[in-house]
Design an enzyme around this catalytic site. Structure first.
Site, PDB file in Angstrom:
ATOM      1  N   GLU A 113       0.837  -1.288   0.113  1.00 42.20           N
ATOM      2  CA  GLU A 113       0.036   0.101   0.085  1.00 42.20           C
ATOM      3  C   GLU A 113       0.733   1.258   0.019  1.00 42.20           C
ATOM      4  O   GLU A 113       0.495   2.328  -0.742  1.00 42.20           O
ATOM      5  CB  GLU A 113      -0.868   0.021   1.235  1.00 42.20           C
ATOM      6  CG  GLU A 113      -1.613   1.161   1.270  1.00 42.20           C
ATOM      7  CD  GLU A 113      -2.623   1.381   2.618  1.00 42.20           C
ATOM      8  OE1 GLU A 113      -3.310   2.322   2.727  1.00 42.20           O
ATOM      9  OE2 GLU A 113      -2.226   0.527   3.597  1.00 42.20           O
ATOM     10  N   ASP A 114       1.919   1.162   0.887  1.00 43.95           N
ATOM     11  CA  ASP A 114       2.486   2.460   1.040  1.00 43.95           C
ATOM     12  C   ASP A 114       4.258   2.732   0.262  1.00 43.95           C
ATOM     13  O   ASP A 114       4.754   3.494   0.295  1.00 43.95           O
ATOM     14  CB  ASP A 114       2.747   2.887   2.370  1.00 43.95           C
ATOM     15  CG  ASP A 114       1.587   2.992   3.359  1.00 43.95           C
ATOM     16  OD1 ASP A 114       0.629   3.440   2.634  1.00 43.95           O
ATOM     17  OD2 ASP A 114       1.383   2.631   4.376  1.00 43.95           O
TER      18      ASP A 114
END
Length: 523
Positions: free
Chosen positions: A76-77
């Site tokens: 996600e990051d």
């Protein structure tokens, strides 16, 4: 933050057969992937997944789960991809990481839509492998521990409300009470800061004024049971602020009027000793009526087992006492995670002792609600119903135990047994007596559902059904029935209009009309 060797040593302490190379690769990959990213606290971002992994080592979880915790934010990051995770760490870890990965925020959606969609994906992944939930709860717990570093008060309150409404109930539902209590305490401080501070201050004053009152009561309890040749371990504490505030709200009383703020835990060797200890305690001090609960013979839906009682101690002090065995205590502390704990004496190089009942029926109920909810609001409403309410126990004629929220009715019981049975319900017998379907069930009721294949859910049921599962199923049927009526009416109107036209319509006229109106052809 845990260093690489410290984290891996923790895992190897309880699982000598853990894949050390897997954990090393995961640690290095996470540190490199997150690079120079920072958290709101100013700490390097990779400190967060490492601390989440550290929390899970306290639950003695397997190497795949620890690796998942270390990697859970990389997709996600960072620029890491699911394909990379699968290639480097295997399909099982990749599947778990995908289950934990939060959806990217879509600003065009409303808060409810965003929360509902996150919850939908999360519950589906959780139903596939419960370890997804264990990692997610540890992730949320660490985020709550560092929530005070977030500058915007409204963002802190939003995260705290989400924790209180979704994650704390989820922790409770799988028996992870320590996680639940810490989440509630931290969220309560953000949502009701004045109440939290006031109760915490009064607890400190109580502790200072009463000296070592908890220690005195605990030692007296230990001495009493020791005299009856019982090997026992006693611990005591004040209840946490949110629990006290909740009781004050429910009973409409002030802190000064609340008498049972102390709780004691008695750990005894065997189940038989649990009942022996209870008898000794009740002979010594009077029991508070209505406060005895036997979760040993009738466990909670999450598998929790313990005897609970409250007694009037010296100076009219009400004291709550929980009595359990070491095995019951381990399950009460770690809940469903205890079933995943490494078995050091396992065969074949070690393995996980996973009981088949760990995939709880309430998870299946939540997944069914996902399929029937018509809107984000409905999904959130029904899911919270399924997770939040206190429970009662009722039985089928064959003795099967069915757990329901307080206030549940006979129709809720029918849907709890099976959705098809609920749809076909025509009546109910409670303790062999014919009763209306809106009858509220009591603890220990035996319920027989009468059914007919000619029956269908009725709109009136919506007025007394209380469980998310029942309401979702009834609404689904009513929506389908309403659509069928609309289709029949539309067909009749269409035929009437066509019959009055001066010319015959072409065979593909309806299809052309749908194209011009930009509508889908649903048959």
């Amino acid at each position: 933050m845990l260093r690489q060797y410290e984290l891996i040593d923790r895992v190897l302490d309880y699982d000598p057969h853990a894949d050390e190379a897997l954990l090393n690769r995961a640690y290095v990959f996470s540190v490199n992937a997150h690079g120079t990213q920072k958290r709101a606290s100013g700490d390097p971002y990779f400190s967060h997944p490492i601390e989440v992994a550290g929390i899970l080592t306290e639950l003695r979880l397997d190497d795949e789960t620890i690796a998942t915790a270390i990697l859970h934010d990389t997709v996600e990051d960072t620029v890491a991809t699911p394909e990379q995770i699968a290639q480097l760490f295997g399909p099982s870890v990749a599947r778990l990481v995908d289950g934990v990965t939060k959806l990217s925020r879509i600003e065009a959606q409303s808060d409810n839509e965003r929360a509902a969609e996150n919850l939908r994906k999360f519950l589906l992944a959780m139903s596939d492998d419960i370890r997804v939930l264990l990692v997610k709860l540890a992730d949320r717990l660490h985020n709550m521990r560092t929530l005070h570093f977030i500058a915007k008060p409204e963002k802190r309150r939003r995260i705290a409300r989400e924790t209180m409404e979704i994650y704390a109930p989820l922790a409770e539902r799988i028996g992870m009470y320590e996680f639940m209590k810490e989440m509630q305490t931290l969220a309560f401080a953000q949502i009701e800061p004045e109440a939290s501070e006031s109760i915490s201050r009064r607890l400190e004053q109580l502790k200072a004024g009463g000296g070592d009152r908890i220690a005195k009561i605990g030692s007296g309890l230990k001495l009493l049971l020791s005299r009856h040749a019982m090997d026992i371990e006693i611990s005591g504490r004040e209840k946490h602020p949110f629990s006290i505030w909740k009781k004050m709200q429910e009973r409409h009383i002030s802190f000064e009027q609340l008498s049972d703020v102390m709780a004691f835990r008695a750990i005894v060797p065997t189940e038989e000793d649990c009942y022996r200890a209870l008898g000794v305690i009740h002979r010594r001090w009077p029991m508070v009526p209505g406060r005895f609960k036997d979760y040993v013979s009738t466990p909670k839906r999450n598998g929790y087992r313990s005897l609970h009682t409250s007694v009037i101690h010296a100076e009219n002090t009400r004291v709550e006492i929980q009595i359990r065995t070491p095995e019951m205590h381990a399950e009460a502390e770690f809940g469903l995670a205890a079933h995943w704990a490494y078995k050091q004496n396992g065969s074949g190089g070690g393995g996980l002792g996973v009981r088949p009942e760990t995939q709880h029926s309430w998870i299946a109920d939540l997944v069914e609600i996902l399929d029937t909810a018509a809107s984000p609001e409905e999904l959130l409403e029904h899911t919270r119903m399924a997770m939040y309410q206190d429970r009662i126990f009722a039985f089928t004629p064959k003795g099967e135990l069915i757990q329901l929220p307080k206030g549940a009715t006979a129709i809720d019981f029918a849907y709890a047994v099976h959705t098809d049975l609920g749809d076909q319900t025509v009546g109910a017998k409670v303790n062999a007596r014919l009763v209306p379907l809106k009858t509220v069930l009591e603890n220990g009721d035996q319920v027989q559902i009468l059914k007919s294949k000619a029956q269908a859910p009725q709109p009136a049921w919506m007025t007394f059904a209380t469980t998310g599962k029942a309401l979702a199923a009834i609404r689904r049927h009513l929506r389908a029935a309403e659509r069928d009526e609309q289709v029949t009416l539309g067909r009749k109107l269409y035929d009437d209009i066509v019959a009055r036209l001066p010319a015959t319509l072409a065979a593909d006229a309806p299809g052309q009309a749908l194209v011009r109106l930009k509508l889908a052809d649903e048959g």
